[in-house]
Design an enzyme around this catalytic site. Structure first.
Site, short mmCIF file in Angstrom:
data_model
loop_
_atom_site.label_atom_id
_atom_site.label_comp_id
_atom_site.label_asym_id
_atom_site.label_seq_id
_atom_site.Cartn_x
_atom_site.Cartn_y
_atom_site.Cartn_z
N GLU A 26 13.03 1.29 4.05
CA GLU A 26 13.33 2.68 3.73
C GLU A 26 13.28 2.94 2.23
OE1 GLU A 26 15.57 1.51 7.50
OE2 GLU A 26 15.21 0.65 5.51
N ASN A 28 11.55 1.25 0.07
CA ASN A 28 10.15 1.17 -0.33
C ASN A 28 9.45 2.51 -0.15
OD1 ASN A 28 10.30 -1.51 -1.03
ND2 ASN A 28 9.32 -2.27 0.82
N TYR A 80 17.05 -11.99 0.90
CA TYR A 80 16.22 -12.88 1.72
C TYR A 80 15.17 -13.55 0.86
CZ TYR A 80 12.10 -9.75 2.36
OH TYR A 80 10.97 -8.98 2.19
N TYR A 148 19.75 -13.61 4.65
CA TYR A 148 21.18 -13.76 4.46
C TYR A 148 21.79 -12.36 4.48
CZ TYR A 148 19.85 -18.48 3.21
OH TYR A 148 19.32 -19.75 3.24
N ARG A 149 22.01 -11.85 5.68
CA ARG A 149 22.49 -10.48 5.86
C ARG A 149 23.77 -10.41 6.69
NH1 ARG A 149 19.39 -5.99 4.89
NH2 ARG A 149 21.38 -5.01 5.37
N LYS A 275 -0.95 2.13 14.27
CA LYS A 275 -1.62 1.33 13.25
C LYS A 275 -2.43 0.24 13.93
CE LYS A 275 2.46 0.70 11.54
NZ LYS A 275 3.60 0.25 10.71
N GLY A 280 -8.08 0.42 11.31
CA GLY A 280 -7.66 1.68 10.75
C GLY A 280 -6.38 2.16 11.42
N ALA A 281 -6.30 3.45 11.69
CA ALA A 281 -5.12 4.01 12.32
C ALA A 281 -5.51 5.26 13.10
CB ALA A 281 -4.04 4.35 11.28
N ASP A 308 4.81 0.01 4.35
CA ASP A 308 5.70 1.08 3.90
C ASP A 308 4.94 2.10 3.06
OD1 ASP A 308 7.82 -0.23 5.12
OD2 ASP A 308 8.25 -1.41 3.33
#
Length: 404
Positions: A26, A28, A80, A148-149, A275, A280-281, A308
């Site tokens: 988010e 980013n 992390y 490490y969260r 995606k 492509g997308a 992102d």
């Protein structure tokens, strides 16, 4: 959260040192939009520690409003470590290989003491909306990631601890499936912002458009309060704009058969972006048919942050009211900026440059090849003489884009 990037390729056990950077899908997106000239706000919780200081200071330096970020005196800022390579989207297969989609690294994974590893090579694609001519050294294998969260400040986000007014003032609210997996409180928050929002629950006046990037991470959901597949599908069905990779849809929901099959499984969102890695997308808006924008050829420096950036580019086009194909192309261009830059967050192209490239015909778009430094200088052969004058560049007048 804070991410530590390796000083050289190789497994974590062999990397002698790491470079500190910022992470978080988010944040980013908020930073990418802010650098492109949009007013954005990041809403989160970090520890009252040095890593928290670094996160808030760095994100604010990109032009993001961080006044709604709360400091937790009792819980640390999450961190992390990762190695070079692509992220895994499916379980590690026998022999240590895994399916990957090559999207962004920084901010695409969060968790609590879990690890994704792959001991060997794996089939890889490029980031969404890009084509990688060759696999660069050190990027052919799936990355090894350690989180490490557990008990982090971000995992304590909930409807009670996040100020609702900070999330309701913009035109777009961007969320991801990563936050939903951090804790039961975080999942309750995302449900309050999607399934239980007033506009959905009782037909009240609509708030911001809710943008949701599925960001399915297998290891993250192993320790989550509920099975990830069902949670992510429900959150996506109650969002307005949804980003999901073909590989993610297959891994999470068993949906195969291309973008049309994904749309059939997700008919509810007003806008669905599928995606397709190096192809492509494809985007779907309402009941209209699919709109496809092919990949760009990119000389990759680092895959970190590209997914992102793609979302940020598409959302920027959405805020400007651009046609769907142009939104997709803007997504591709911001992803290409991230892929061709070794920094934490790449500088976007100037708006007049991006608009000129987006306006290219299919042949010229397909011939583009972007390499390092292209955002600061027009790429070779990118703008034919008849491309027309550049579009005027506007200042920071667009609506806020809060992200939790």
């Amino acid at each position: 959260m804070v991410t530590f990037l390796p000083s050289r390729p190789g497994p974590l056990a062999d990397v002698p040192s790491f470079r500190r950077a910022i992470g978080g899908a988010e944040s980013n997106v908020a930073c990418a939009l802010a650098r492109a000239g949009y007013r954005t706000r990041w809403v989160s919780r970090v520890g009252a520690d040095g890593f928290g200081d670094h996160l808030v200071r760095t994100i604010a330096a990109h032009g993001v409003d961080t006044t709604a970020v709360e400091r937790d005196p009792d819980r640390p800022t999450g961190i992390y470590f990762r190695t070079d390579g692509e992220r895994a989207t499916g379980p590690t297969a026998p022999g240590g290989t895994a399916a990957t989609d090559g999207t962004d690294g920084t901010g695409s994974r969060e968790g609590a003491g879990t690890t994704d590893t792959a001991n060997g090579s794996a089939p890889t694609d490029s980031a969404p909306g890009t084509h990688v001519p060759a696999t660069p050294p050190g990027q052919g294998a799936v990355s090894e990631v350690v989180y490490y969260r557990a008990g982090s400040a971000a995992s304590a986000m909930s409807p009670a601890t996040v100020p609702a007014e900070a999330l309701r003032t913009g035109r777009v609210l961007h969320l991801t499936g990563i936050t939903a997996a951090l804790s039961a409180d975080c999942l309750a928050l995302l449900r309050a912002l999607t399934t239980d929002r007033p506009a959905v629950r009782d037909g009240a006046a609509p708030g911001p458009l809710v943008s949701f990037d599925v960001n399915y991470r297998v290891s993250l959901w192993r320790t989550a309060p509920e099975p990830g597949a069902g949670v992510l599908l429900d959150l996506a069905r109650h969002s307005d704009i949804v980003f999901v990779g073909e590989d993610e849809a297959a891994a999470a929901w068993g949906v195969t058969g291309g973008p049309d099959a994904v749309r059939a499984a997700l008919p509810e969102p007003a806008v669905l972006v599928v995606k397709q890695g190096s192809a492509g997308a494809t985007a779907y808006v309402g009941d209209s048919g699919p709109v496809f924008a092919p990949a760009l050829r990119v000389d990759v420096v680092s895959p970190i942050g590209a997914g992102d950036a793609f979302a940020a580019g598409f959302l920027a086009g959405t805020l400007r009211g651009l046609p769907v194909r142009e939104r997709l192309r803007h997504g591709h261009l911001l992803a290409a900026a991230a892929l061709t830059d070794a920094g934490d967050l790449a500088a976007p192209p100037a708006r007049e440059t991006a608009d000129r490239l987006v306006a290219l015909d299919e042949g010229d778009w397909g011939r583009l090849r972007l390499g390092p430094g292209w955002t600061s200088a027009p790429p070779h052969g990118s703008a034919p003489a008849d491309a027309g004058p550049p579009a005027p560049r506007t200042g920071r007048t667009e609506p806020e884009v809060p992200s939790a």
